[in-house]
Design a protein around this motif. Sequence first.
Motif, PDB file in Angstrom:
ATOM      1  N   THR A 146       0.867  -1.182   0.000  1.00  0.00           N
ATOM      2  CA  THR A 146       0.000   0.000   0.000  1.00  0.00           C
ATOM      3  C   THR A 146       0.907   1.236   0.000  1.00  0.00           C
ATOM      4  OG1 THR A 146      -0.139  -0.174   2.415  1.00  0.00           O
ATOM      5  CG2 THR A 146      -1.941  -1.138   1.122  1.00  0.00           C
ATOM      6  N   ASN A 147       1.526   1.483  -1.153  1.00  0.00           N
ATOM      7  CA  ASN A 147       2.555   2.513  -1.279  1.00  0.00           C
ATOM      8  C   ASN A 147       2.032   3.914  -0.963  1.00  0.00           C
ATOM      9  OD1 ASN A 147       5.033   1.078  -2.455  1.00  0.00           O
ATOM     10  ND2 ASN A 147       3.383   0.355  -3.780  1.00  0.00           N
ATOM     11  N   TYR A 148       0.857   4.227  -1.458  1.00  0.00           N
ATOM     12  CA  TYR A 148       0.289   5.564  -1.252  1.00  0.00           C
ATOM     13  C   TYR A 148       0.025   5.807   0.231  1.00  0.00           C
ATOM     14  CZ  TYR A 148      -2.903   9.547  -1.870  1.00  0.00           C
ATOM     15  OH  TYR A 148      -3.512  10.782  -1.811  1.00  0.00           O
ATOM     16  N   ALA A 149      -0.611   4.847   0.886  1.00  0.00           N
ATOM     17  CA  ALA A 149      -0.910   4.981   2.312  1.00  0.00           C
ATOM     18  C   ALA A 149       0.375   5.073   3.124  1.00  0.00           C
ATOM     19  CB  ALA A 149      -1.754   3.804   2.787  1.00  0.00           C
ATOM     20  N   GLY A 150       1.390   4.308   2.734  1.00  0.00           N
ATOM     21  CA  GLY A 150       2.661   4.350   3.445  1.00  0.00           C
ATOM     22  C   GLY A 150       3.324   5.712   3.338  1.00  0.00           C
ATOM     23  N   ALA A 151       3.289   6.301   2.138  1.00  0.00           N
ATOM     24  CA  ALA A 151       3.869   7.627   1.949  1.00  0.00           C
ATOM     25  C   ALA A 151       3.107   8.668   2.761  1.00  0.00           C
ATOM     26  CB  ALA A 151       3.860   7.992   0.467  1.00  0.00           C
ATOM     27  N   ARG A 152       1.789   8.554   2.802  1.00  0.00           N
ATOM     28  CA  ARG A 152       0.973   9.493   3.574  1.00  0.00           C
ATOM     29  C   ARG A 152       1.309   9.391   5.067  1.00  0.00           C
ATOM     30  NH1 ARG A 152      -3.701  11.557   1.052  1.00  0.00           N
ATOM     31  NH2 ARG A 152      -3.916  12.664   3.021  1.00  0.00           N
ATOM     32  N   ALA A 153       1.540   8.180   5.544  1.00  0.00           N
ATOM     33  CA  ALA A 153       1.879   7.981   6.961  1.00  0.00           C
ATOM     34  C   ALA A 153       3.223   8.638   7.286  1.00  0.00           C
ATOM     35  CB  ALA A 153       1.923   6.497   7.291  1.00  0.00           C
ATOM     36  N   ALA A 154       4.193   8.510   6.371  1.00  0.00           N
ATOM     37  CA  ALA A 154       5.503   9.126   6.579  1.00  0.00           C
ATOM     38  C   ALA A 154       5.384  10.644   6.638  1.00  0.00           C
ATOM     39  CB  ALA A 154       6.459   8.706   5.467  1.00  0.00           C
ATOM     40  N   MET A 155       4.624  11.199   5.724  1.00  0.00           N
ATOM     41  CA  MET A 155       4.450  12.649   5.686  1.00  0.00           C
ATOM     42  C   MET A 155       3.679  13.153   6.906  1.00  0.00           C
ATOM     43  SD  MET A 155       6.010  13.914   3.067  1.00  0.00           S
ATOM     44  CE  MET A 155       5.218  15.507   2.769  1.00  0.00           C
ATOM     45  N   THR A 166      16.817  -4.648   6.120  1.00  0.00           N
ATOM     46  CA  THR A 166      17.528  -4.971   7.351  1.00  0.00           C
ATOM     47  C   THR A 166      18.513  -3.880   7.745  1.00  0.00           C
ATOM     48  OG1 THR A 166      17.326  -7.328   6.838  1.00  0.00           O
ATOM     49  CG2 THR A 166      18.975  -6.700   8.474  1.00  0.00           C
ATOM     50  N   GLU A 167      19.200  -3.301   6.754  1.00  0.00           N
ATOM     51  CA  GLU A 167      20.223  -2.297   7.034  1.00  0.00           C
ATOM     52  C   GLU A 167      19.661  -1.028   7.662  1.00  0.00           C
ATOM     53  OE1 GLU A 167      21.839  -4.726   3.591  1.00  0.00           O
ATOM     54  OE2 GLU A 167      19.911  -4.096   4.418  1.00  0.00           O
ATOM     55  N   SER A 168      18.371  -0.768   7.482  1.00  0.00           N
ATOM     56  CA  SER A 168      17.804   0.493   7.970  1.00  0.00           C
ATOM     57  C   SER A 168      17.869   0.613   9.490  1.00  0.00           C
ATOM     58  CB  SER A 168      16.354   0.650   7.494  1.00  0.00           C
ATOM     59  OG  SER A 168      15.521  -0.334   8.069  1.00  0.00           O
ATOM     60  N   ALA A 169      17.909  -0.495  10.186  1.00  0.00           N
ATOM     61  CA  ALA A 169      18.001  -0.457  11.651  1.00  0.00           C
ATOM     62  C   ALA A 169      19.434  -0.261  12.125  1.00  0.00           C
ATOM     63  CB  ALA A 169      17.429  -1.742  12.243  1.00  0.00           C
ATOM     64  N   TRP A 170      20.403  -0.330  11.191  1.00  0.00           N
ATOM     65  CA  TRP A 170      21.814  -0.272  11.556  1.00  0.00           C
ATOM     66  C   TRP A 170      22.513   0.979  11.037  1.00  0.00           C
ATOM     67  CZ3 TRP A 170      23.706  -3.807  14.930  1.00  0.00           C
ATOM     68  CH2 TRP A 170      22.909  -4.936  15.162  1.00  0.00           C
ATOM     69  N   THR A 171      21.765   1.902  10.441  1.00  0.00           N
ATOM     70  CA  THR A 171      22.376   3.147   9.992  1.00  0.00           C
ATOM     71  C   THR A 171      22.655   4.036  11.204  1.00  0.00           C
ATOM     72  OG1 THR A 171      20.179   4.137   9.657  1.00  0.00           O
ATOM     73  CG2 THR A 171      21.214   3.082   7.751  1.00  0.00           C
ATOM     74  N   THR A 172      23.373   5.134  10.961  1.00  0.00           N
ATOM     75  CA  THR A 172      23.657   6.098  12.022  1.00  0.00           C
ATOM     76  C   THR A 172      23.081   7.453  11.644  1.00  0.00           C
ATOM     77  OG1 THR A 172      25.731   4.939  12.531  1.00  0.00           O
ATOM     78  CG2 THR A 172      25.473   7.168  13.399  1.00  0.00           C
ATOM     79  N   PRO A 173      22.010   7.888  12.329  1.00  0.00           N
ATOM     80  CA  PRO A 173      21.227   7.143  13.332  1.00  0.00           C
ATOM     81  C   PRO A 173      20.331   6.104  12.655  1.00  0.00           C
ATOM     82  CG  PRO A 173      20.187   9.234  12.884  1.00  0.00           C
ATOM     83  CD  PRO A 173      21.473   9.245  12.096  1.00  0.00           C
ATOM     84  N   PRO A 174      19.763   5.176  13.434  1.00  0.00           N
ATOM     85  CA  PRO A 174      18.818   4.200  12.856  1.00  0.00           C
ATOM     86  C   PRO A 174      17.684   4.915  12.117  1.00  0.00           C
ATOM     87  CG  PRO A 174      19.427   3.553  15.067  1.00  0.00           C
ATOM     88  CD  PRO A 174      19.989   4.933  14.877  1.00  0.00           C
ATOM     89  N   LEU A 175      17.337   4.390  10.963  1.00  0.00           N
ATOM     90  CA  LEU A 175      16.438   5.081  10.036  1.00  0.00           C
ATOM     91  C   LEU A 175      14.957   4.846  10.345  1.00  0.00           C
ATOM     92  CD1 LEU A 175      16.280   6.731   7.343  1.00  0.00           C
ATOM     93  CD2 LEU A 175      16.227   4.517   6.160  1.00  0.00           C
ATOM     94  N   THR A 176      14.221   5.933  10.450  1.00  0.00           N
ATOM     95  CA  THR A 176      12.757   5.848  10.466  1.00  0.00           C
ATOM     96  C   THR A 176      12.314   5.533   9.051  1.00  0.00           C
ATOM     97  OG1 THR A 176      12.456   7.376  12.312  1.00  0.00           O
ATOM     98  CG2 THR A 176      10.628   7.180  10.759  1.00  0.00           C
ATOM     99  N   LEU A 192       4.418   2.425   9.502  1.00  0.00           N
ATOM    100  CA  LEU A 192       5.519   3.331   9.827  1.00  0.00           C
ATOM    101  C   LEU A 192       6.316   2.775  11.004  1.00  0.00           C
ATOM    102  CD1 LEU A 192       6.831   6.129   9.227  1.00  0.00           C
ATOM    103  CD2 LEU A 192       5.371   7.054  11.037  1.00  0.00           C
ATOM    104  N   VAL A 193       7.645   2.723  10.838  1.00  0.00           N
ATOM    105  CA  VAL A 193       8.541   2.269  11.903  1.00  0.00           C
ATOM    106  C   VAL A 193       9.374   3.471  12.348  1.00  0.00           C
ATOM    107  CG1 VAL A 193      10.437   0.732  12.519  1.00  0.00           C
ATOM    108  CG2 VAL A 193       8.651  -0.057  10.947  1.00  0.00           C
ATOM    109  N   ILE A 194       9.137   3.939  13.566  1.00  0.00           N
ATOM    110  CA  ILE A 194       9.816   5.137  14.066  1.00  0.00           C
ATOM    111  C   ILE A 194      11.103   4.749  14.790  1.00  0.00           C
ATOM    112  CG2 ILE A 194       9.620   7.115  15.619  1.00  0.00           C
ATOM    113  CD1 ILE A 194       6.593   7.047  15.126  1.00  0.00           C
TER     114      ILE A 194
END
Length: 337
Positions: free
Chosen positions: A163-172, A280-290, A326-328
Amino acid sequence: MHKSTITIRDVAKAAGVSVSTVSRVLNDRDGVSPTTYQRVRQVIEELNYASNLAARSMRLQQTGVIGVVAPDLRSAFTLQVIRSVSAAVEERGYELLVFTSSRVDGEEDQALREQRHVHLLNSGLTDGTIVLTPHATTFPSERPVVVIDPNRHGVEVPAVLSTNYAGARAAMAYLFELGHRRIGFVGGRPDLQSAVRRWEGYRDSLMEQGISLDPTLVCRGDFTREGGYACGQRLLSLAQPPTAIFAANDESAIGVLKAARDLGVPVPQALSVVGFDNITESAWTTPPLTTVDQALEGMGQAAVDLLFESMAGKPVAAVHKVATELVIRESCGPPAR
């Protein structure tokens, strides 16, 4: 039990193991203890399953192999989806054969390569094929084809997408909640429906907030880290840079994070960054990525389920949608005063 009715599930049940374990034994894969291996081989011989499997394959003209066509194996998205497809296929006692297409100039050339690969796989090598992020919209084939993340112009085979559209709306909405109003956007591969719908979610969210679309805050990306880095450099070098950037995928967002680091822009103190995919890498960036989780494992499983339903001659839905969430994490904060 009559020989012709014996399945890999019957072998697994008789041996007291999983279907995937029987598959590993049949294909001499690692990960099975010697004791379990011997027990499974004994059940296979007692039920005459190996002979039955070969006879069934010849009679039904089945190969026991599923194909995957992917643009390349450099993308974390591609690798994560293929892993989930592989696990789902193995659970059904099948093997996986992956074809990759190195990038070529021109969408038409890439589409033709994808079509040729599908034709080759489905002309005797496989019982069905899954295509990831295709340039092509048609796949002439006598055997079933399922697409993951289809072309923006649609496809004539079953497709799996989030659900790409809904996901983008949640991020915004999350960025607005934090107080951001000057939000940049890094787009994705423009021929993919996912990229188009994420762009539309960004655009429509601004409109609903009464914020005019500023073309200087929009950068056309390509779903790669290099593209995200270039866009990040451009957006952060503006006279009035954005206080937040929504990237259409995590690879692009990782590129933006590097651009910010190289320019001395602290995240999230001076810049908030949101991605999409939850690789998987998104949780290991600096800082961890929302980021927006689009359940990559679920997409692979759904594609395999659709393919096997098609192989069984069952009617399947034209589109299967996987929900986003959304993963914060730590890459976002209020805009600096």
